[in-house]
Design a protein around this motif. Structure first.
Motif, PDB file in Angstrom:
ATOM      1  N   ASN A  89       6.495  15.772 -33.928  1.00  0.00           N
ATOM      2  CA  ASN A  89       7.352  16.132 -35.059  1.00  0.00           C
ATOM      3  C   ASN A  89       8.820  16.128 -34.653  1.00  0.00           C
ATOM      4  OD1 ASN A  89       5.132  16.465 -36.741  1.00  0.00           O
ATOM      5  ND2 ASN A  89       4.907  18.630 -36.223  1.00  0.00           N
ATOM      6  N   ASP A  90       9.109  16.525 -33.410  1.00  0.00           N
ATOM      7  CA  ASP A  90      10.481  16.454 -32.912  1.00  0.00           C
ATOM      8  C   ASP A  90      10.964  15.012 -32.890  1.00  0.00           C
ATOM      9  OD1 ASP A  90       9.911  19.111 -32.453  1.00  0.00           O
ATOM     10  OD2 ASP A  90      10.771  19.148 -30.435  1.00  0.00           O
ATOM     11  N   LEU A  91      10.096  14.119 -32.402  1.00  0.00           N
ATOM     12  CA  LEU A  91      10.479  12.711 -32.297  1.00  0.00           C
ATOM     13  C   LEU A  91      10.691  12.102 -33.683  1.00  0.00           C
ATOM     14  CD1 LEU A  91       8.137  11.504 -29.390  1.00  0.00           C
ATOM     15  CD2 LEU A  91      10.327  12.727 -29.288  1.00  0.00           C
ATOM     16  N   ASP A  92       9.846  12.486 -34.634  1.00  0.00           N
ATOM     17  CA  ASP A  92      10.022  11.995 -36.004  1.00  0.00           C
ATOM     18  C   ASP A  92      11.363  12.467 -36.580  1.00  0.00           C
ATOM     19  OD1 ASP A  92       7.626  10.594 -36.172  1.00  0.00           O
ATOM     20  OD2 ASP A  92       6.515  12.329 -36.919  1.00  0.00           O
ATOM     21  N   ARG A  93      11.717  13.708 -36.319  1.00  0.00           N
ATOM     22  CA  ARG A  93      12.983  14.239 -36.827  1.00  0.00           C
ATOM     23  C   ARG A  93      14.169  13.487 -36.244  1.00  0.00           C
ATOM     24  NH1 ARG A  93      15.963  17.218 -33.952  1.00  0.00           N
ATOM     25  NH2 ARG A  93      14.245  18.163 -32.759  1.00  0.00           N
ATOM     26  N   ILE A  94      14.133  13.234 -34.945  1.00  0.00           N
ATOM     27  CA  ILE A  94      15.230  12.501 -34.308  1.00  0.00           C
ATOM     28  C   ILE A  94      15.345  11.106 -34.906  1.00  0.00           C
ATOM     29  CG2 ILE A  94      16.065  11.557 -32.122  1.00  0.00           C
ATOM     30  CD1 ILE A  94      14.504  13.869 -30.754  1.00  0.00           C
ATOM     31  N   LYS A  95      14.206  10.445 -35.104  1.00  0.00           N
ATOM     32  CA  LYS A  95      14.214   9.086 -35.661  1.00  0.00           C
ATOM     33  C   LYS A  95      14.781   9.088 -37.085  1.00  0.00           C
ATOM     34  CE  LYS A  95      10.276   7.306 -36.993  1.00  0.00           C
ATOM     35  NZ  LYS A  95      10.471   7.080 -38.468  1.00  0.00           N
ATOM     36  N   ASP A  96      14.378  10.080 -37.871  1.00  0.00           N
ATOM     37  CA  ASP A  96      14.780  10.104 -39.278  1.00  0.00           C
ATOM     38  C   ASP A  96      16.229  10.529 -39.468  1.00  0.00           C
ATOM     39  OD1 ASP A  96      12.225   9.325 -39.930  1.00  0.00           O
ATOM     40  OD2 ASP A  96      11.527  11.360 -40.393  1.00  0.00           O
ATOM     41  N   THR A  97      16.731  11.433 -38.617  1.00  0.00           N
ATOM     42  CA  THR A  97      18.089  11.954 -38.793  1.00  0.00           C
ATOM     43  C   THR A  97      19.113  11.236 -37.916  1.00  0.00           C
ATOM     44  OG1 THR A  97      17.848  13.641 -37.064  1.00  0.00           O
ATOM     45  CG2 THR A  97      17.139  14.232 -39.307  1.00  0.00           C
ATOM     46  N   GLY A  98      18.650  10.645 -36.826  1.00  0.00           N
ATOM     47  CA  GLY A  98      19.552   9.986 -35.900  1.00  0.00           C
ATOM     48  C   GLY A  98      20.335  10.961 -35.043  1.00  0.00           C
ATOM     49  N   ARG A  99      19.965  12.249 -35.108  1.00  0.00           N
ATOM     50  CA  ARG A  99      20.727  13.259 -34.373  1.00  0.00           C
ATOM     51  C   ARG A  99      19.861  13.888 -33.287  1.00  0.00           C
ATOM     52  NH1 ARG A  99      22.225  14.543 -39.648  1.00  0.00           N
ATOM     53  NH2 ARG A  99      20.868  16.385 -39.647  1.00  0.00           N
ATOM     54  N   LEU A 100      20.497  14.097 -32.141  1.00  0.00           N
ATOM     55  CA  LEU A 100      19.832  14.708 -30.999  1.00  0.00           C
ATOM     56  C   LEU A 100      20.376  16.121 -30.807  1.00  0.00           C
ATOM     57  CD1 LEU A 100      17.751  13.679 -28.861  1.00  0.00           C
ATOM     58  CD2 LEU A 100      19.706  13.219 -27.368  1.00  0.00           C
ATOM     59  N   LYS A 101      19.502  17.105 -30.689  1.00  0.00           N
ATOM     60  CA  LYS A 101      19.909  18.490 -30.483  1.00  0.00           C
ATOM     61  C   LYS A 101      19.823  18.856 -28.998  1.00  0.00           C
ATOM     62  CE  LYS A 101      18.108  20.085 -34.966  1.00  0.00           C
ATOM     63  NZ  LYS A 101      17.176  21.056 -35.624  1.00  0.00           N
ATOM     64  N   GLY A 102      20.520  19.920 -28.655  1.00  0.00           N
ATOM     65  CA  GLY A 102      20.369  20.430 -27.300  1.00  0.00           C
ATOM     66  C   GLY A 102      18.936  20.821 -27.006  1.00  0.00           C
ATOM     67  N   LEU A 103      18.226  21.287 -28.032  1.00  0.00           N
ATOM     68  CA  LEU A 103      16.816  21.639 -27.904  1.00  0.00           C
ATOM     69  C   LEU A 103      15.986  20.453 -27.431  1.00  0.00           C
ATOM     70  CD1 LEU A 103      14.429  23.656 -28.593  1.00  0.00           C
ATOM     71  CD2 LEU A 103      14.392  22.544 -30.843  1.00  0.00           C
ATOM     72  N   ASP A 104      16.336  19.255 -27.901  1.00  0.00           N
ATOM     73  CA  ASP A 104      15.569  18.067 -27.551  1.00  0.00           C
ATOM     74  C   ASP A 104      15.708  17.726 -26.067  1.00  0.00           C
ATOM     75  OD1 ASP A 104      14.717  17.644 -30.236  1.00  0.00           O
ATOM     76  OD2 ASP A 104      16.713  16.861 -30.687  1.00  0.00           O
ATOM     77  N   ILE A 105      16.917  17.830 -25.559  1.00  0.00           N
ATOM     78  CA  ILE A 105      17.128  17.607 -24.123  1.00  0.00           C
ATOM     79  C   ILE A 105      16.375  18.652 -23.317  1.00  0.00           C
ATOM     80  CG2 ILE A 105      18.832  17.574 -22.269  1.00  0.00           C
ATOM     81  CD1 ILE A 105      19.015  15.142 -24.057  1.00  0.00           C
ATOM     82  N   GLU A 106      16.451  19.916 -23.780  1.00  0.00           N
ATOM     83  CA  GLU A 106      15.805  21.009 -23.067  1.00  0.00           C
ATOM     84  C   GLU A 106      14.290  20.811 -23.010  1.00  0.00           C
ATOM     85  OE1 GLU A 106      15.634  25.920 -23.223  1.00  0.00           O
ATOM     86  OE2 GLU A 106      16.868  24.777 -24.652  1.00  0.00           O
ATOM     87  N   ARG A 107      13.701  20.395 -24.114  1.00  0.00           N
ATOM     88  CA  ARG A 107      12.249  20.214 -24.128  1.00  0.00           C
ATOM     89  C   ARG A 107      11.814  19.045 -23.249  1.00  0.00           C
ATOM     90  NH1 ARG A 107      10.152  21.815 -30.304  1.00  0.00           N
ATOM     91  NH2 ARG A 107      10.530  24.072 -29.992  1.00  0.00           N
ATOM     92  N   THR A 108      12.597  18.004 -23.220  1.00  0.00           N
ATOM     93  CA  THR A 108      12.282  16.892 -22.324  1.00  0.00           C
ATOM     94  C   THR A 108      12.318  17.348 -20.870  1.00  0.00           C
ATOM     95  OG1 THR A 108      13.140  15.249 -23.883  1.00  0.00           O
ATOM     96  CG2 THR A 108      12.998  14.593 -21.568  1.00  0.00           C
ATOM     97  N   GLU A 109      13.311  18.142 -20.526  1.00  0.00           N
ATOM     98  CA  GLU A 109      13.404  18.677 -19.163  1.00  0.00           C
ATOM     99  C   GLU A 109      12.220  19.585 -18.847  1.00  0.00           C
ATOM    100  OE1 GLU A 109      17.203  20.541 -19.334  1.00  0.00           O
ATOM    101  OE2 GLU A 109      18.313  18.718 -18.754  1.00  0.00           O
ATOM    102  N   ILE A 110      11.810  20.381 -19.827  1.00  0.00           N
ATOM    103  CA  ILE A 110      10.668  21.279 -19.636  1.00  0.00           C
ATOM    104  C   ILE A 110       9.394  20.484 -19.367  1.00  0.00           C
ATOM    105  CG2 ILE A 110       9.132  22.868 -20.878  1.00  0.00           C
ATOM    106  CD1 ILE A 110      11.652  24.025 -22.209  1.00  0.00           C
TER     107      ILE A 110
END
Length: 354
Positions: free
Chosen positions: A124-145
């Protein structure tokens, strides 16, 4: 082991054991449970009946896991009695950890019951990024996790007896029905972007990669086996739960790494038509964290076969029927390049799709 109770349930209360020994003339059952058949002499209401109780030996010919051996024994019970002149099967069952014998002859389907967990699929995170074109700090953090989590589990290395399971894992990635051969078998024959001949050539190339990886069994480590975004449930506090661990406890770290990171590449194609932008940043973030923490640069020489498997999945018209043929052709370019790639240059991943 309470053999008496079991055979009374199977043949009736009048059944009693006269004698039991290993087939082959031994008078001891010391080795029973490791594939040695046990001869049981029974008295059933005054009549003698001889039966054989067998288990299956653990080995590296597809019998590594408990589930492998259970599958074969269940199949045998279901089919022995259907073939004329074949030895008959009376029952199929299992031993418990309390040394009890339990019948499973009436089983229709096996099932599993798990706990209910809350959370949102990482997909669902990936779908949101694809649909909005925006990357949040949360997204970087979760990838690192997620990269750090894999670093932790992959640091648990298998013992000498687990090295054969590495070979099994590599073999399954090629030949298992859930993996490369099975995925390819479900591609229709009349596609515009790939032909049966080309799929056959891909299979041949995968066999060559398998032989390359077989030499690396010292890399065996703890794995999840299906670490993709639909099997990762995140909570709001970034805690997460995993679902559906698959195809064995031990294997190659690249299996988990590619299972996740192919999705960053795939979503980038869907969003940008090439490898750039938000998803390329997540892809680079993952590899930078993982390689820094593990120091495992050799993984760049083992990801190829596993990327082919995962790419065949996302390119499949069965699993992803709505993506464009252009995206599928780029995915197959990636597969062809993985067949020829000795060392994966993740910083320039986009060139493999050209």
């Amino acid at each position: 082991m309470n053999f008496d109770r079991y055979f009374k349930k199977l043949f009736g209360e009048d059944a009693s054991i006269i004698n039991r020994d290993e087939l082959g003339g031994k008078d001891s059952i010391k080795g029973f449970g490791y594939g040695r058949p046990l001869h049981i002499e029974l008295d059933i209401d005054g009549e003698r009946k001889d039966v054989v109780l067998s288990t299956m030996k653990k080995n590296t010919f597809g019998h590594d896991h408990f589930s492998d051996r259970a599958q074969i024994l269940l199949w045998q019970h279901n089919t022995f009695n259907k073939l004329p002149k074949h030895v008959k099967s009376f029952d199929v069952g299992f031993f418990t950890n309390k040394n009890e014998l339990i019948s499973a002859r009436d089983a229709d389907e096996f099932f599993i019951v798990t706990e209910m967990v809350e959370g949102s699929a990482y997909a669902n995170d990936l779908d949101r990024i694809k649909d909005t074109g925006r990357l949040k700090g949360l997204d970087i953090e979760r990838t690192e996790i997620l990269a750090s989590y894999l670093t932790d589990i992959h640091s648990v290395k298998g013992k000498d007896e687990d090295k054969d399971l590495y070979i099994r894992k590599v073999r399954d990635i090629v030949g298992h029905g859930e993996c490369i051969f099975g995925i390819i078998d479900n591609y229709p024959d009349d596609l515009d972007y790939i032909t049966p001949k080309e799929l056959c050539d891909i299979e041949k190339g995968c066999i060559e990669l398998r032989y390359k990886l077989k030499r690396l069994k010292n890399r065996v480590c703890l794995v999840h086996g299906d670490f993709h975004p639909w099997n990762i449930l995140f909570k709001e506090n970034n805690d997460f739960t995993l679902l559906d661990r698959s195809r064995g406890e031990w294997g190659e770290a690249a299996d988990d790494v590619t299972s996740l990171t192919i999705n960053y590449l795939f979503y980038s194609l869907l969003q940008e038509g090439e490898i750039k932008g938000s998803f390329k940043r997540l892809f680079d973030t993952f590899f930078n964290v993982y390689l820094e923490k593990t120091g495992d640069l050799e993984i760049l020489e083992t990801v190829q076969l596993f990327y082919i498997f995962r790419t065949l999945v996302v390119a499949s018209p069965v699993w992803y029927p709505s993506i464009s043929d252009l995206v599928r052709r780029k995915l197959f370019n990636f597969i062809y390049n993985m067949l020829e790639c000795d060392r994966f240059e993740y910083e320039d991943a986009g060139r493999y799709f050209g």
